[in-house]
Enzyme design. Sequence first.
Site, PDB file in Angstrom:
ATOM      1  N   ASP A  39       0.857  -1.178   0.000  1.00  0.00           N
ATOM      2  CA  ASP A  39       0.000   0.000   0.000  1.00  0.00           C
ATOM      3  C   ASP A  39       0.903   1.240   0.000  1.00  0.00           C
ATOM      4  O   ASP A  39       2.129   1.141   0.065  1.00  0.00           O
ATOM      5  CB  ASP A  39      -0.978  -0.017   1.188  1.00  0.00           C
ATOM      6  CG  ASP A  39      -2.195   0.871   0.894  1.00  0.00           C
ATOM      7  OD1 ASP A  39      -2.121   1.722  -0.022  1.00  0.00           O
ATOM      8  OD2 ASP A  39      -3.220   0.736   1.571  1.00  0.00           O
TER       9      ASP A  39
HETATM   10  C1  BGC Z   1      -4.971   3.388   0.019  1.00  0.00           C
HETATM   11  C2  BGC Z   1      -5.051   2.422  -1.138  1.00  0.00           C
HETATM   12  C3  BGC Z   1      -4.828   3.165  -2.435  1.00  0.00           C
HETATM   13  C4  BGC Z   1      -3.484   3.836  -2.373  1.00  0.00           C
HETATM   14  C5  BGC Z   1      -3.100   4.551  -3.642  1.00  0.00           C
HETATM   15  C6  BGC Z   1      -3.718   4.264  -0.029  1.00  0.00           C
HETATM   16  O1  BGC Z   1      -3.775   5.308   0.890  1.00  0.00           O
HETATM   17  O2  BGC Z   1      -5.000   2.664   1.229  1.00  0.00           O
HETATM   18  O3  BGC Z   1      -6.288   1.762  -1.114  1.00  0.00           O
HETATM   19  O4  BGC Z   1      -4.920   2.281  -3.515  1.00  0.00           O
HETATM   20  O5  BGC Z   1      -3.498   4.790  -1.312  1.00  0.00           O
HETATM   21  O6  BGC Z   1      -3.848   5.678  -3.852  1.00  0.00           O
END
Ligand code: BGC
Length: 752
Positions: free
Chosen positions: A297
């Site tokens: 993530d």
């Molecule tokens: C989120 C993800 C997301 C990623 C990219 C993170 O803060 O938890 O679900 O895909 O950001 O934007």
Amino acid sequence: MNGRAFSRRAFLAGSVALAPVARALAQARAQAPDPHIEDLLRQMTLEEKAAQLTIFRSPTASAAINPQGPHEPTREEALADAGRGMAAGYFNGFDPAFNRALQQRAVEDSRLRIPLIFAGDVIHGLKTTFPIPLAEAASFDPELCRRTARASAEEASALGLHWTFAPMVDIARDERWGRVMEGAGEDPWLGARIAAARVRGFQGDDLRAENSLLACPKHFAGYGGVEGGMEYNSVEISETALRQVHLPPFEAAFAAGALTTMTGFNDVAGVPSTADRHLLTEILREEWRFPGLVVSDFQSVRELIPHGFAADEEDAVLKAFTAGCDVALSDDIYVRHLPALVRDGRLAEAALDQSVRRMLRLKKASGLFANPYRSLDPGRAAKAARRPEALALARETARKSIVLLKNENNQLPLPKTGKSLAFIGPFVSDKDQTLGNWSLNGMPELAVSLEEGVRAALSSDARCTFTPGCAAESEIPGGIEAAVQAAREADIAVLYLGETGKMSGESAATTSIVIPHCQQALAEAVAATGRPLVVILKHGRALALQGAARDAPAVLCSWFLGSESGRALADIVFGDFAPQGRLPVSFPRAPGQEPFYYDHRPTGRPQIGDVTDFTARYREVANEPLFAFGHGLTFSVLDYGETKLSAPRLSRDGALKISARIVNRGGRAAHEVAQLYIHRRVAAITQPVRQLKGVQHVALAPGETKEVVFELRPSDLAYVQPDLSMRADAGLFDIWIAPSAVGGQKASFSLD
Ligand code: BGC
């Protein structure tokens, strides 16, 4: 994670239902060595390899999310990096022209001409914004979810993307958690079917097609279990709960062909998921034979340090990578540390190669080596955005997402003529809050407000007023007085109340899942006028309704409905479309009941009848939900007959037919969503009081009776055993065909 031994063979046997032959074949094909990729690997430097394991946030994405995070590339730096082969791809840049410029650098200037891949969070559409995923789940209709994912892929691929970080498939059972809005709700059976449908929709029939979008079910795994519903918090779930509740949607998504997954920000029992070898290697690779790519993530590799799991960046990289996290997202941490770790002999180059191989295979599978400019035609963007078919689908989906929670005295639908209507609440004319969170690239200015939808549905001389009464979280001077006046002057008052988009989604946990105080005060003042009242709720989670918002004769749950919000609401409110949504999350009576979900385990002291002392309950409220999972009314009256079984016993190689007659006793056509629930009475690990096992949509004309028939096989009765195998052992079951998780008539059978 608890360390119970498990039998891999037994677990795989239990998974067979979700693993079609096609998956096995695709995996076998994917595993065959690809001479072109092997040749590239031989030529790549360690730095080039580490770069293929790094996806940066696009410099065209909106402002930095984490001001304390690492440096993120500027436009110039990104172009230079692409020209040196120093990135695998970029995400959240919805700009096909810039993505094309980056791609040109990568395939014309870089040494090995490896194409970039472009990703993005396409959570519920883009310029055409569909209802939030939780709302869409209320359709209880996976095929509808497939269609909206397909339409989203059409737009996203025209905006220069090859890959979406969706669907979010976390099972969420604590409505304080803001990310409840991103998933399919609390139930693993429904969640698994919707996860698979969304994957099929995004990816289409051909991964290499111009309009295909790779799917990325996330967050692997257990993120929905954050303690207290607090964002980014720790997770403490048993291995059995992990396997029975949280993993089924992932398994279903992979079986449907998803080739990537994203880790979460959470830990599970002290091991952050980004560095959880049990999850990322033992379960994902060894048990499930997942051939695809694991991406961290957002900067979650470096977050191993504040988690207290890694001492420094290098330690974080080593731990995440060796646990099975192939790619670092939005961070150059792998580029800066992986090569040195290999040179020092602390990491085998073969391990690095294996992850790079997965990335290159993904790029190949999505057609990027053959056509690097795939989905990067700036001319396509304008033509693909907000196409009439997509907007029509947004309206259809929005209508099917609305749940009629209550309708005393047939308060709804409202008459289009003859009565004056006062629409009251902070959202009645608002467009900004129509889309909900995670509507990147959405166009709120073009969204249809409730006022616009209502005016379009009524003739120009219809008597209706629109009065905000207050702002979402604050009073406005004279607001309540004006609203009360408007209600007094009307025959019927309609309150449109609830949350703003930013009150749910990532980083939007709350301690109290109630309507903001100023809006509740508005509702009480309007209710005190004595006018017949309808409440429409706007929200990204189940709410604990209080006072007038709970006691109004008619209450509609409408979530965030997206681009066509106002039109869909008018369709339902005036009865042009019969409501058919069902709750994918239970509504509690009080916030303190959370986490609150229908398929809880029985206790040793259940409350039976009126006896309440020394039973499992709270002092203040009944255990029964205010509105149960699966609940949703139609404009008609439906009766469920007896639940009948084809036999009292189910043999190991047999199938049980379960049927019930549903009668439409009302005067209007109805779309019913019949649900099949089971309860296993005695088990080696106690089983939920009810579990959803089937859903059927039935259209019933006034006066019509239809029989619904479900079928169950022994494999549908499997559960996670103490040895972690997934098996159905002999036993007694209760079974219901019901309109929700609390209704229906019970029958019983045994499994031999
Ligand atoms: C989120 C993800 C997301 C990623 C990219 C993170 O803060 O938890 O679900 O895909 O950001 O934007």
